[in-house]
Design an enzyme around this catalytic site. Structure first.
Site, PDB file in Angstrom:
ATOM      1  N   LYS A 108      -3.165  -8.224   7.020  1.00 49.01           N
ATOM      2  CA  LYS A 108      -3.140  -8.570   5.598  1.00 49.01           C
ATOM      3  C   LYS A 108      -1.687  -8.845   5.264  1.00 49.01           C
ATOM      4  O   LYS A 108      -0.870  -7.923   5.194  1.00 49.01           O
ATOM      5  CB  LYS A 108      -3.690  -7.431   4.738  1.00 49.01           C
ATOM      6  CG  LYS A 108      -3.476  -7.670   3.249  1.00 49.01           C
ATOM      7  CD  LYS A 108      -3.980  -6.541   2.371  1.00 49.01           C
ATOM      8  CE  LYS A 108      -3.326  -6.625   1.001  1.00 49.01           C
ATOM      9  NZ  LYS A 108      -3.830  -5.625   0.056  1.00 49.01           N
ATOM     10  N   GLY A 169      -3.083  -2.502  -8.530  1.00 43.15           N
ATOM     11  CA  GLY A 169      -3.119  -1.215  -9.228  1.00 43.15           C
ATOM     12  C   GLY A 169      -3.317  -1.302 -10.725  1.00 43.15           C
ATOM     13  O   GLY A 169      -3.370  -0.282 -11.408  1.00 43.15           O
ATOM     14  N   ALA A 196      -6.980  -7.032  -4.998  1.00 46.37           N
ATOM     15  CA  ALA A 196      -6.088  -6.421  -5.989  1.00 46.37           C
ATOM     16  C   ALA A 196      -6.508  -6.684  -7.432  1.00 46.37           C
ATOM     17  O   ALA A 196      -7.005  -7.761  -7.762  1.00 46.37           O
ATOM     18  CB  ALA A 196      -4.647  -6.859  -5.806  1.00 46.37           C
ATOM     19  N   GLY A 197      -6.305  -5.675  -8.267  1.00 44.49           N
ATOM     20  CA  GLY A 197      -6.511  -5.809  -9.706  1.00 44.49           C
ATOM     21  C   GLY A 197      -7.883  -5.388 -10.189  1.00 44.49           C
ATOM     22  O   GLY A 197      -8.153  -5.400 -11.390  1.00 44.49           O
ATOM     23  N   ASN A 218      -8.604  -0.655  -3.785  1.00 38.99           N
ATOM     24  CA  ASN A 218      -8.103   0.652  -3.362  1.00 38.99           C
ATOM     25  C   ASN A 218      -8.026   1.615  -4.538  1.00 38.99           C
ATOM     26  O   ASN A 218      -8.786   2.561  -4.642  1.00 38.99           O
ATOM     27  CB  ASN A 218      -6.721   0.467  -2.715  1.00 38.99           C
ATOM     28  CG  ASN A 218      -6.161   1.757  -2.127  1.00 38.99           C
ATOM     29  OD1 ASN A 218      -6.667   2.850  -2.358  1.00 38.99           O
ATOM     30  ND2 ASN A 218      -5.119   1.660  -1.352  1.00 38.99           N
ATOM     31  N   THR A 219      -7.116   1.303  -5.490  1.00 33.97           N
ATOM     32  CA  THR A 219      -6.824   2.244  -6.566  1.00 33.97           C
ATOM     33  C   THR A 219      -8.059   2.620  -7.384  1.00 33.97           C
ATOM     34  O   THR A 219      -8.219   3.784  -7.760  1.00 33.97           O
ATOM     35  CB  THR A 219      -5.741   1.648  -7.487  1.00 33.97           C
ATOM     36  OG1 THR A 219      -4.667   1.167  -6.668  1.00 33.97           O
ATOM     37  CG2 THR A 219      -5.198   2.687  -8.451  1.00 33.97           C
TER      38      THR A 219
END
Lengths: 280, 73
Positions: A108, A169, A196-197, A218-219
């Site tokens: 990645k 995040g 992301a986001g 992830n977050t």
């Protein structure tokens, strides 16, 4: 033939760089309350791959060893990242180190331009991608929704693109849904992964309904009140979103359209419309 | 006491200035107790593969990175 169609076909599998993935969710491994919760969240998510990183090791340190043992026990594909790299050289060297340690040529690729937005440096990204694909890497570039950058990345040998939904995040969901739709429409055959986001399962479902091939997050799981339950919630939303895309969504209309048939409505001739009735 | 024949070198390991008598990246890694560990190395920004550590000699001011797996997004 009397073959009966199954009531609900499972969504089709995603193939990246010739590898068929077990699901359409890729999960990050950072920020979990404990290694145990991380392991259970990965299991609950049914993730096709987990992202991992490289960081400095101390003298006689075993932190890396312990982490890798935990991940290997999960039996899931690893996708090393180049998180935190700010130059082409840092990213290329990090990818080379990751290939040796994790024994995979998948990477990645992140080249970061700005501390506040963690926005990809798309110029450095294209340059690093070209170097790495020539060296045999299977590059999954973390990019923006920009069409021209996407073209350059494909030209550099990437077979997958990973546009952001919103800054890493931030949990804001699809900040530029129109551009993401355009990207999907413009590259109908290229595997596109939202990276992301994402903050909520509904964001992930929205991306999947749009026809995105997978979601990397992830977050939203790691920092949830209950990461294991949230991992399961995302798994369901991504599967539902994909199934909806494959089933074919209806278009939007400006005005209402009755869902119950109009023909044969009782009293239809007596009160066709309130306006007509009041005229009498 | 053994007689030290090599001269200590000032190098940077993971950003910290250290004195070392290691002459190669392989000796440095061994001296830090990381031989056989799943780590990767770089010297002055360039990847040093495991098989190249023995042949990669250290010079004054070298910047060595020694990294291992971590959680990431």
């Amino acid at each position: 033939m009397n073959a009966i169609e199954p009531a609900a076909k499972p969504p089709s599998a995603l193939t990246l760089y010739g590898v068929e993935l077990a699901s359409r969710l890729l999960l990050g491994t950072a920020h979990y309350p404990s290694p145990h919760v991380l392991a259970r969240a990965v299991e609950a998510s049914g993730a096709a791959a987990v992202t991992v990183a490289l960081r400095r090791e101390h003298a006689r340190g075993r932190t890396g060893e312990r982490f890798l043992e935990l991940i290997e026990a999960l039996g899931v594909r690893v996708l090393p990242n180049t998180a935190g790299c700010r130059t082409v050289k840092e990213a290329v060297t990090t990818a080379e180190m990751a290939r040796e340690v994790f024994q995979t040529d998948w990477v990645k690729l992140e080249v970061i331009a700005n501390d506040d937005t963690l926005q990809p440096d798309v110029f450095g990204l294209v340059e690093a991608a070209a170097i790495l694909t020539k060296d045999g890497f299977k590059v999954l570039p973390y990019t923006t929704e920009d069409l021209s950058v996407a073209e350059r990345l494909l030209g550099a040998g990437c077979e997958v693109l990973m546009p952001w939904a919103a800054p890493i995040g931030s949990g804001r969901g699809l900040a530029n849904a129109y551009a993401l739709k355009s990207l999907r429409a413009y590259f109908p055959k290229v595997p596109l992964i939202i990276d992301a986001g994402i903050g909520a399962p509904s964001h992930a479902a929205e991306a999947m309904e749009m026809g995105y091939d997978a979601v990397l997050l992830n977050t939203a799981v790691a920092k949830a009140g209950d990461p294991v339950r949230m991992a399961g919630a995302f798994a369901k939303s991504i599967e539902a979103g994909r199934a909806a895309y494959e089933a074919g969504l209806i278009g939007m209309r400006d005005m209402a359209q009755p869902s119950t048939p109009v023909a044969g409505t009782p009293f239809f001739d007596l009160s066709a419309s309130p306006r007509a009735a009041s005229d009498e | 006491m053994t007689v030290e024949t090599s001269i200590a070198l000032e190098i940077y390991v993971n950003g910290d200035l250290v004195m070392t008598r290691a002459e190669t990246v392989a000796e440095l890694v061994a001296g830090l107790g990381l031989e056989g560990a799943r780590i990767a190395t770089a010297r002055n920004g360039d990847f040093v593969p495991q098989r190249g550590r023995v042949a990669t000699r250290l010079k004054r001011g070298d910047r060595i990175e020694i990294v291992s797996p971590r959680h990431g997004g």
